[in-house]
Design a protein around this motif. Structure first.
Motif, PDB file in Angstrom:
ATOM      1  N   THR A 262       0.814  -1.221   0.000  1.00 19.77           N
ATOM      2  CA  THR A 262       0.000   0.000   0.000  1.00 19.77           C
ATOM      3  C   THR A 262       0.843   1.265   0.000  1.00 19.77           C
ATOM      4  OG1 THR A 262      -0.103  -0.006   2.427  1.00 19.77           O
ATOM      5  CG2 THR A 262      -1.859  -1.174   1.221  1.00 19.77           C
ATOM      6  N   LYS A 263       2.148   1.132   0.216  1.00 16.86           N
ATOM      7  CA  LYS A 263       3.023   2.298   0.213  1.00 16.86           C
ATOM      8  C   LYS A 263       4.386   1.924  -0.361  1.00 16.86           C
ATOM      9  CE  LYS A 263       3.845   1.524   5.154  1.00 16.86           C
ATOM     10  NZ  LYS A 263       3.791   2.144   6.502  1.00 16.86           N
ATOM     11  N   ALA A 264       5.045   2.925  -0.919  1.00 16.76           N
ATOM     12  CA  ALA A 264       6.301   2.694  -1.635  1.00 16.76           C
ATOM     13  C   ALA A 264       7.406   2.172  -0.724  1.00 16.76           C
ATOM     14  CB  ALA A 264       6.750   3.982  -2.326  1.00 16.76           C
ATOM     15  N   THR A 265       7.353   2.516   0.552  1.00 23.36           N
ATOM     16  CA  THR A 265       8.411   2.076   1.468  1.00 23.36           C
ATOM     17  C   THR A 265       8.378   0.564   1.704  1.00 23.36           C
ATOM     18  OG1 THR A 265       6.974   2.617   3.343  1.00 23.36           O
ATOM     19  CG2 THR A 265       8.567   4.298   2.634  1.00 23.36           C
ATOM     20  N   GLN A 266       7.301  -0.077   1.331  1.00 25.26           N
ATOM     21  CA  GLN A 266       7.222  -1.534   1.490  1.00 25.26           C
ATOM     22  C   GLN A 266       7.943  -2.278   0.366  1.00 25.26           C
ATOM     23  OE1 GLN A 266       2.804  -1.576   1.681  1.00 25.26           O
ATOM     24  NE2 GLN A 266       3.061  -2.697   3.598  1.00 25.26           N
ATOM     25  N   LEU A 267       8.197  -1.596  -0.710  1.00 22.40           N
ATOM     26  CA  LEU A 267       8.813  -2.242  -1.866  1.00 22.40           C
ATOM     27  C   LEU A 267      10.256  -2.623  -1.552  1.00 22.40           C
ATOM     28  CD1 LEU A 267       7.512   0.114  -4.702  1.00 22.40           C
ATOM     29  CD2 LEU A 267       6.469  -1.995  -3.833  1.00 22.40           C
ATOM     30  N   LEU A 268      10.670  -3.772  -2.057  1.00 20.81           N
ATOM     31  CA  LEU A 268      12.045  -4.246  -1.907  1.00 20.81           C
ATOM     32  C   LEU A 268      12.596  -4.525  -3.299  1.00 20.81           C
ATOM     33  CD1 LEU A 268      11.578  -6.703   1.104  1.00 20.81           C
ATOM     34  CD2 LEU A 268      12.599  -4.407   1.157  1.00 20.81           C
ATOM     35  N   PRO A 269      13.152  -3.507  -3.955  1.00 17.65           N
ATOM     36  CA  PRO A 269      13.653  -3.689  -5.319  1.00 17.65           C
ATOM     37  C   PRO A 269      14.638  -4.848  -5.410  1.00 17.65           C
ATOM     38  CG  PRO A 269      13.636  -1.368  -4.731  1.00 17.65           C
ATOM     39  CD  PRO A 269      13.345  -2.133  -3.469  1.00 17.65           C
ATOM     40  N   SER A 270      14.532  -5.589  -6.494  1.00 18.00           N
ATOM     41  CA  SER A 270      15.404  -6.727  -6.722  1.00 18.00           C
ATOM     42  C   SER A 270      15.625  -6.872  -8.220  1.00 18.00           C
ATOM     43  CB  SER A 270      14.771  -8.001  -6.136  1.00 18.00           C
ATOM     44  OG  SER A 270      15.622  -9.105  -6.278  1.00 18.00           O
ATOM     45  N   VAL A 271      16.320  -7.930  -8.623  1.00 16.05           N
ATOM     46  CA  VAL A 271      16.552  -8.178 -10.040  1.00 16.05           C
ATOM     47  C   VAL A 271      16.277  -9.644 -10.357  1.00 16.05           C
ATOM     48  CG1 VAL A 271      18.260  -6.336 -10.301  1.00 16.05           C
ATOM     49  CG2 VAL A 271      19.013  -8.639  -9.703  1.00 16.05           C
ATOM     50  N   ILE A 272      15.780  -9.870 -11.559  1.00 13.80           N
ATOM     51  CA  ILE A 272      15.677 -11.225 -12.097  1.00 13.80           C
ATOM     52  C   ILE A 272      16.954 -11.458 -12.880  1.00 13.80           C
ATOM     53  CG2 ILE A 272      14.334 -12.773 -13.556  1.00 13.80           C
ATOM     54  CD1 ILE A 272      11.938 -10.943 -13.073  1.00 13.80           C
ATOM     55  N   PRO A 273      17.693 -12.520 -12.593  1.00 14.03           N
ATOM     56  CA  PRO A 273      19.021 -12.675 -13.173  1.00 14.03           C
ATOM     57  C   PRO A 273      19.005 -12.979 -14.671  1.00 14.03           C
ATOM     58  CG  PRO A 273      18.434 -14.612 -11.906  1.00 14.03           C
ATOM     59  CD  PRO A 273      17.364 -13.597 -11.653  1.00 14.03           C
ATOM     60  N   THR A 274      20.149 -12.765 -15.282  1.00 14.52           N
ATOM     61  CA  THR A 274      20.352 -13.068 -16.694  1.00 14.52           C
ATOM     62  C   THR A 274      20.070 -14.540 -16.971  1.00 14.52           C
ATOM     63  OG1 THR A 274      22.031 -11.349 -16.815  1.00 14.52           O
ATOM     64  CG2 THR A 274      22.072 -13.000 -18.559  1.00 14.52           C
ATOM     65  N   ASP A 275      19.584 -14.818 -18.164  1.00 15.81           N
ATOM     66  CA  ASP A 275      19.376 -16.171 -18.696  1.00 15.81           C
ATOM     67  C   ASP A 275      18.088 -16.818 -18.224  1.00 15.81           C
ATOM     68  OD1 ASP A 275      20.518 -17.914 -20.596  1.00 15.81           O
ATOM     69  OD2 ASP A 275      21.069 -19.328 -19.028  1.00 15.81           O
ATOM     70  N   ARG A 276      17.285 -16.154 -17.379  1.00 14.02           N
ATOM     71  CA  ARG A 276      15.984 -16.719 -17.028  1.00 14.02           C
ATOM     72  C   ARG A 276      15.034 -16.568 -18.213  1.00 14.02           C
ATOM     73  NH1 ARG A 276      14.528 -17.897 -11.735  1.00 14.02           N
ATOM     74  NH2 ARG A 276      12.715 -18.793 -12.796  1.00 14.02           N
ATOM     75  N   ARG A 277      14.276 -17.609 -18.502  1.00 12.40           N
ATOM     76  CA  ARG A 277      13.293 -17.540 -19.576  1.00 12.40           C
ATOM     77  C   ARG A 277      11.994 -17.008 -18.978  1.00 12.40           C
ATOM     78  NH1 ARG A 277       9.610 -20.704 -22.811  1.00 12.40           N
ATOM     79  NH2 ARG A 277      10.029 -20.409 -25.031  1.00 12.40           N
ATOM     80  N   VAL A 278      11.520 -15.871 -19.500  1.00 15.80           N
ATOM     81  CA  VAL A 278      10.394 -15.176 -18.890  1.00 15.80           C
ATOM     82  C   VAL A 278       9.396 -14.744 -19.954  1.00 15.80           C
ATOM     83  CG1 VAL A 278      11.864 -14.319 -17.017  1.00 15.80           C
ATOM     84  CG2 VAL A 278      11.479 -12.888 -19.036  1.00 15.80           C
ATOM     85  N   ARG A 279       8.220 -14.372 -19.475  1.00 16.42           N
ATOM     86  CA  ARG A 279       7.195 -13.751 -20.315  1.00 16.42           C
ATOM     87  C   ARG A 279       6.667 -12.538 -19.559  1.00 16.42           C
ATOM     88  NH1 ARG A 279       2.956 -17.724 -22.552  1.00 16.42           N
ATOM     89  NH2 ARG A 279       4.288 -17.704 -24.380  1.00 16.42           N
ATOM     90  N   SER A 280       6.408 -11.471 -20.301  1.00 21.66           N
ATOM     91  CA  SER A 280       5.980 -10.223 -19.675  1.00 21.66           C
ATOM     92  C   SER A 280       4.535  -9.898 -20.041  1.00 21.66           C
ATOM     93  CB  SER A 280       6.900  -9.077 -20.128  1.00 21.66           C
ATOM     94  OG  SER A 280       6.427  -7.841 -19.636  1.00 21.66           O
ATOM     95  N   PHE A 281       3.797  -9.364 -19.046  1.00 29.82           N
ATOM     96  CA  PHE A 281       2.424  -8.901 -19.253  1.00 29.82           C
ATOM     97  C   PHE A 281       2.311  -7.477 -18.719  1.00 29.82           C
ATOM     98  CE2 PHE A 281       2.232 -13.445 -18.946  1.00 29.82           C
ATOM     99  CZ  PHE A 281       1.278 -13.844 -19.859  1.00 29.82           C
ATOM    100  N   LEU A 282       1.593  -6.644 -19.430  1.00 27.14           N
ATOM    101  CA  LEU A 282       1.309  -5.296 -18.954  1.00 27.14           C
ATOM    102  C   LEU A 282      -0.154  -5.230 -18.525  1.00 27.14           C
ATOM    103  CD1 LEU A 282       2.752  -2.531 -18.681  1.00 27.14           C
ATOM    104  CD2 LEU A 282       1.585  -1.864 -20.776  1.00 27.14           C
ATOM    105  N   LEU A 283      -0.386  -4.901 -17.244  1.00 28.16           N
ATOM    106  CA  LEU A 283      -1.732  -4.663 -16.747  1.00 28.16           C
ATOM    107  C   LEU A 283      -1.973  -3.163 -16.888  1.00 28.16           C
ATOM    108  CD1 LEU A 283      -1.597  -6.865 -13.503  1.00 28.16           C
ATOM    109  CD2 LEU A 283      -1.948  -7.564 -15.891  1.00 28.16           C
ATOM    110  N   MET A 284      -2.837  -2.768 -17.799  1.00 31.65           N
ATOM    111  CA  MET A 284      -2.927  -1.378 -18.228  1.00 31.65           C
ATOM    112  C   MET A 284      -4.323  -0.810 -17.977  1.00 31.65           C
ATOM    113  SD  MET A 284      -2.141   0.150 -22.026  1.00 31.65           S
ATOM    114  CE  MET A 284      -3.572  -0.668 -22.737  1.00 31.65           C
ATOM    115  N   PHE A 285      -4.378   0.180 -17.097  1.00 31.07           N
ATOM    116  CA  PHE A 285      -5.607   0.943 -16.902  1.00 31.07           C
ATOM    117  C   PHE A 285      -5.434   2.257 -17.636  1.00 31.07           C
ATOM    118  CE2 PHE A 285      -8.073   4.042 -14.249  1.00 31.07           C
ATOM    119  CZ  PHE A 285      -9.323   3.646 -14.702  1.00 31.07           C
TER     120      PHE A 285
END
Length: 490
Positions: free
Chosen positions: A352-375
């Protein structure tokens, strides 16, 4: 021996050995048959543990929470043990061959004790079949089954491994993922024959196929022609009389008739009708018949509330607007990350607030798919643009829930992180979307709320809508190809 041998064996299983360490391990293995046996025992134990953990994932009764379908299991490739499956199988075969070779050489030459030079462990990439087991002939996995009614007595289940066979579907929807990454979604009534990893045959039914880069050449035969992928997403509608319609959603396909081998290249936005005698004619490009399949073929199990699926066609997605809907936009094909990807949320919980976020990274070579939830709300042309703060009466609540088939690796909700990843997964979104807007997380009564479920498959979104303000969320989902060992072959 400069490095402890157990350290070398552990490093081999973890795929972390340097070339010098690998050479040191090979020298130690080749020096004595007892060494080779110890190595074989270690990798055999590791392989059995991997298989046991994977079986538990397949059979865990709490792993599926959807009422409509049984989600497929988490791929063992997401765990440290799972990454080593192919390595351990090859290693066992290599060590067995080495011990056998040692016995043969010492029988021929009793003086040959320390000079044997067995095969290199690192070069054994394909393991021979064990003499007491049948070779695995499967090449695809049934990953989804939605209200499926089968023509056969024994119904297939999500997670089943498939070899050469015919899928006969009376009704419902199933999705098959080939080990090459090709994904085929089928709606019944349908009869679809799996012949090999890159060749299939549709007798009748509705089919949608997505062929990622690297798997070009995938082929679907019909009663009158062959449809050959050239890197694309396409659909085939085929009735029992042999009349078929081929539509290309993205990329291009080649259609070759059986009768006179006439060839036709179809590109995005084109459709072709094929009669039972092989004659071809152009028809209008219409996608309505396939739209029901697209969410499932994209890996979406279900959605409720404000969420609506928006196919990746047409290109100009900034024209998709609604004051009450959050559009789910798949951003291209599954892809392997060429560099780390920054995300804002990785852990389950409510934010509910930005201070709760814990930025991280998804490492190189992971096979992924991206979705945009767009309002992307519609705003009248005469709407005021100088309002700094909304009035309570101006606010509208937009809520919904969406469940993905595979685990969510990371969620992006802040402007900066959205900007940094725009265009990374789909050039279409970067070229055509309006300027990105992240969520407003400030823990007030007009704050947005996002929740990631404990099983990391469902996102609940609660947006406080006001005026021109849009909200975008990018969801990065695991797209690992299913394991090569069977849960159950049909």
């Amino acid at each position: 021996m400069s490095t402890p041998i157990q350290t070398l064996i552990d490093g081999y299983l973890d795929e972390t050995l340097t070339p010098d360490q690998l050479s040191e391990l090979e020298t130690w293995i080749n020096a004595n048959p007892d060494h080779a046996k110890r190595f074989a025992d270690a990798v055999h134990f590791d392989e059995r543990m991997t298989a046991e953990l994977s079986w538990q994932q397949f059979t865990d009764p709490d792993s599926a929470k959807s009422d409509s379908i049984e989600p497929s299991p988490v791929s063992p490739a997401t765990s440290p043990l799972g990454k080593r499956m192919v390595w351990t199988i090859a290693a066992i075969a290599a060590a067995i061959l080495l011990v056998a070779g040692w016995a043969i050489r010492t029988a021929d030459d009793p003086t040959n004790v320390n000079g044997a030079t067995g095969p290199s462990v690192a070069q054994n990439s394909v393991a021979p079949a064990a003499p007491d087991s049948e070779p695995d002939t499967t090449f695809a996995t049934l990953v989804q089954s939605i209200d499926a009614t089968w023509e056969d007595e024994h119904a297939s289940q999500s997670g089943d491994r498939l070899d050469a066979q015919t899928i006969r579907l009376r009704s419902g929807i199933v999705q098959v993922q080939f080990d090459s990454g090709v994904e085929v979604t089928l709606e019944g009534p349908a009869s679809y024959e799996l012949q090999s990893i890159d060749r299939t045959k549709l007798a009748y039914g509705l089919l949608s196929a997505t062929v990622p880069p690297g798997a070009e050449g995938f082929r679907v035969d019909t009663p009158s022609a062959q449809v050959i992928d050239l890197g694309t997403a396409f659909g085939i509608e085929l009735d029992r009389e042999g009349l078929s319609k081929v539509s290309v959603f993205d990329g291009e396909v080649e259609v070759v008739t059986d009768k006179d081998h006439q060839k036709r290249l179809l590109t995005e936005g084109q459709s072709l009708e094929l009669s039972s005698d092989g004659s071809m004619s152009d028809i209008a490009f219409e996608t309505q018949r396939f739209e029901k399949l697209w969410p499932f073929s994209s890996g979406i199990v279900k959605s409720t509330g404000a969420f609506r699926f928006a196919p990746p066609w047409p290109r100009l997605v900034n024209r998709i607007q609604s004051d009450r809907r959050v559009f789910v936009l798949p951003e291209g094909y599954a892809t392997r990350l060429q560099s780390p990807c920054s995300v804002d949320i990785t852990e389950p919980g409510q934010y509910t607030k930005a201070t709760q976020l814990l930025p991280s990274v998804i490492p190189t070579d992971r096979r992924v798919r991206s979705f945009l939830l767009m309002f992307n709300p519609e705003v009248p042309a005469d709407a005021p643009t100088n309002r700094q703060r909304p009035m309570i009466r101006d606010l509208e609540l937009v809520e919904g829930s969406i469940t993905f088939q595979q685990p969510i690796l990371g969620v992006i909700v802040q402007d900066k992180t959205l900007f940094a990843t725009d265009g990374r997964f789909s050039f279409r979104s970067a070229a055509s979307l309006p300027f990105g807007q992240g969520l407003e997380l400030d823990a007030t009564r007009i704050s947005d709320i996002i929740t990631l479920s404990e099983d990391r498959r469902t996102i609940d979104l609660s947006l406080m809508s006001f005026g021109r303000r849009g909200d975008h969320v990018r969801v990065i989902v695991d797209a690992s190809i299913r394991p090569f060992f069977p849960r159950r072959s049909k």
